[in-house]
Motif scaffolding. Structure first.
Motif, short mmCIF file in Angstrom:
data_model
loop_
_atom_site.label_atom_id
_atom_site.label_comp_id
_atom_site.label_asym_id
_atom_site.label_seq_id
_atom_site.Cartn_x
_atom_site.Cartn_y
_atom_site.Cartn_z
N GLY A 135 0.79 -1.21 0.09
CA GLY A 135 0.06 -0.19 -0.03
C GLY A 135 0.74 1.19 -0.15
O GLY A 135 0.27 2.33 -0.02
N LYS A 136 2.27 1.25 -0.20
CA LYS A 136 2.99 2.18 -0.15
C LYS A 136 3.82 2.48 -1.28
O LYS A 136 4.36 1.53 -1.82
CB LYS A 136 3.80 2.29 1.23
N TRP A 137 3.92 3.63 -1.92
CA TRP A 137 4.98 3.96 -2.99
C TRP A 137 6.21 4.41 -2.55
O TRP A 137 6.60 5.21 -1.53
CB TRP A 137 4.48 5.24 -3.94
N LEU A 138 7.18 3.32 -2.77
CA LEU A 138 8.63 3.43 -2.69
C LEU A 138 9.63 3.60 -3.63
O LEU A 138 9.39 3.16 -4.72
CB LEU A 138 9.09 2.11 -1.88
N LEU A 139 10.89 4.16 -3.42
CA LEU A 139 11.70 4.49 -4.43
C LEU A 139 12.43 3.21 -4.67
O LEU A 139 13.27 2.80 -3.58
CB LEU A 139 12.73 5.58 -4.04
N SER A 140 12.33 2.79 -5.84
CA SER A 140 13.27 1.50 -6.17
C SER A 140 14.70 1.92 -6.82
O SER A 140 15.81 1.20 -6.50
CB SER A 140 12.40 0.58 -7.21
N SER A 141 14.70 2.91 -7.45
CA SER A 141 16.00 3.23 -8.42
C SER A 141 15.79 4.96 -8.51
O SER A 141 14.80 5.29 -8.98
CB SER A 141 15.82 2.66 -9.69
N VAL A 142 16.95 5.41 -8.36
CA VAL A 142 16.94 6.94 -8.64
C VAL A 142 18.20 6.81 -9.54
O VAL A 142 19.36 6.73 -9.20
CB VAL A 142 17.15 7.67 -7.51
N ARG A 143 18.16 7.58 -10.91
CA ARG A 143 19.21 7.69 -11.66
C ARG A 143 19.25 9.15 -11.99
O ARG A 143 18.13 9.96 -12.50
CB ARG A 143 18.97 6.93 -13.14
N GLU A 144 20.42 9.57 -12.15
CA GLU A 144 20.73 11.26 -12.29
C GLU A 144 21.71 11.24 -13.53
O GLU A 144 22.60 10.44 -13.82
CB GLU A 144 21.32 11.69 -11.17
N ALA A 145 21.40 12.25 -14.15
CA ALA A 145 22.48 12.76 -15.44
C ALA A 145 22.63 14.08 -15.41
O ALA A 145 21.84 14.79 -14.77
CB ALA A 145 21.73 12.26 -16.76
N ALA A 146 23.72 14.43 -15.76
CA ALA A 146 24.28 15.98 -15.89
C ALA A 146 23.32 16.75 -16.67
O ALA A 146 22.85 16.35 -17.66
CB ALA A 146 25.65 16.06 -16.58
N TYR A 147 23.09 17.90 -16.10
CA TYR A 147 22.12 18.87 -16.65
C TYR A 147 22.70 19.72 -17.73
O TYR A 147 23.87 20.12 -17.55
CB TYR A 147 21.47 19.86 -15.72
N SER A 148 22.00 19.76 -19.09
CA SER A 148 22.56 20.77 -20.02
C SER A 148 21.31 21.44 -20.41
O SER A 148 20.44 21.24 -20.26
CB SER A 148 23.17 19.84 -21.22
N GLU A 149 21.94 22.84 -20.77
CA GLU A 149 20.71 23.81 -21.15
C GLU A 149 20.05 23.24 -22.38
O GLU A 149 20.42 22.74 -23.28
CB GLU A 149 21.22 25.11 -21.22
N PRO A 150 18.62 23.45 -22.24
CA PRO A 150 17.96 23.14 -23.57
C PRO A 150 18.59 23.90 -24.77
O PRO A 150 19.10 24.83 -24.61
CB PRO A 150 16.55 23.59 -23.28
#
Length: 299
Positions: A139-154
């Protein structure tokens, strides 16, 4: 690992801080409301500096991979890193722009967005792109995975790359007549192509101006804005037609007269283009079409 980068803080908060517009767009789905409540609880735990409560928003074997490929695996490692963060850094503020939230399966959610962290000392903000995978357990939403990438301006490069062949300098030389030159170059960030042109005759400048060619996100088309040295200005819409570019232009001359024309630009080969103006009017009065001019790449 004993610290968490700023951008991780943002990615985690992304399940529901100030950038909830993408979530609210799907309010008809009850799962969206459930994730929103989970996000609010996460923010409360974070603001209290409760590392154990924050880590509990992951599954026991959940993980995080940052933009430098560093990995935190399991609640214990995540808790230790948050404990260190809360002990050494205080007063951070976050802004989240949620790009999308989708549900590939009944108990699976994937969220994408951009995160920004602001430090209380006013130093430069830290930004990152993220993808969160959440699963529903008991009954709970949990984080299984967090993936991050470098930010670049649009950038609008993808919309403008059809004109990349024009980058460089072009010229035409008429026997005993004016010499025309035009150069095209990318503006920083590749959101615009800047064209600079001039016409000279016997060391006299007859005409010169600058044109900025970019992508109009509202109209979903290539648009340009021109500025003449004598104070005139104008704008144009660019459309590709096979090997030709059709440019519908409207301008205001320095004396206030209104001018319209359709310019046809054709790439003959990698180093040759032709240019012609048709359907010209000045203050509503028609003018004849110009002759087709051939221009060669100078460099």
């Amino acid at each position: 690992m004993k610290t968490i980068p700023h951008s991780l803080l943002l990615a985690l908060a992304s399940i529901g801080l100030c950038g909830m517009s993408a979530l609210r767009a799907a309010e008809s789905d009850p799962r969206t409301g459930e994730i929103t409540k989970t996000a609010e609880a996460f923010v409360e735990a974070f603001h209290k500096g409760d590392a154990k409560a924050v880590a509990a928003f992951w599954t026991p074997d959940g993980d995080y991979v940052d933009e430098n490929s560093r990995v935190l695996k399991g609640q214990k490692a995540i808790q230790d890193s948050f404990a260190d963060l809360f002990a050494t850094r205080k007063g951070l503020k976050v802004r989240i722009d949620v790009a999308s939230l989708r549900f590939p399966a009944p108990d699976l959610a994937i969220e994408d967005g951009t995160s920004t962290v602001l430090a209380p000392d006013g130093s430069a903000p830290s930004r990152a792109r993220y993808t969160n995978v959440l699963i529903k357990k008991d009954g709970k939403w949990l984080l299984s995975s967090v993936r991050e990438a470098a930010y670049s301006e649009p950038t609008n490069y993808e919309h403008l790359k059809g004109l990349e062949w024009a980058i460089g300098e072009w010229g035409d030389e008429q026997p005993n007549g004016p010499v025309g030159r035009v150069s095209f170059e990318w503006a920083p960030g590749q959101n615009f192509i800047v064209a600079t042109r001039g016409v000279e005759f016997k060391d006299n400048i007859l005409d010169n101006g600058t044109e900025w060619i970019g992508w109009d996100p509202a109209a979903k088309q290539i648009h340009s804005w021109s500025f003449e040295a004598d104070g005139g200005y104008g704008d144009s819409v660019w459309t590709k037609d096979g090997t030709k570019w059709v440019v519908k232009a409207n301008s205001t001359l320095s004396d206030g007269s209104k001018v319209s024309a359709t310019h046809i630009i054709t790439a003959v080969d990698a180093d040759t283009v032709t240019w012609q103006s048709k359907d010209q009017t000045v203050s509503g009065k028609p003018l004849p079409d110009t002759k087709q001019i051939k221009m060669k790449r100078v460099q």
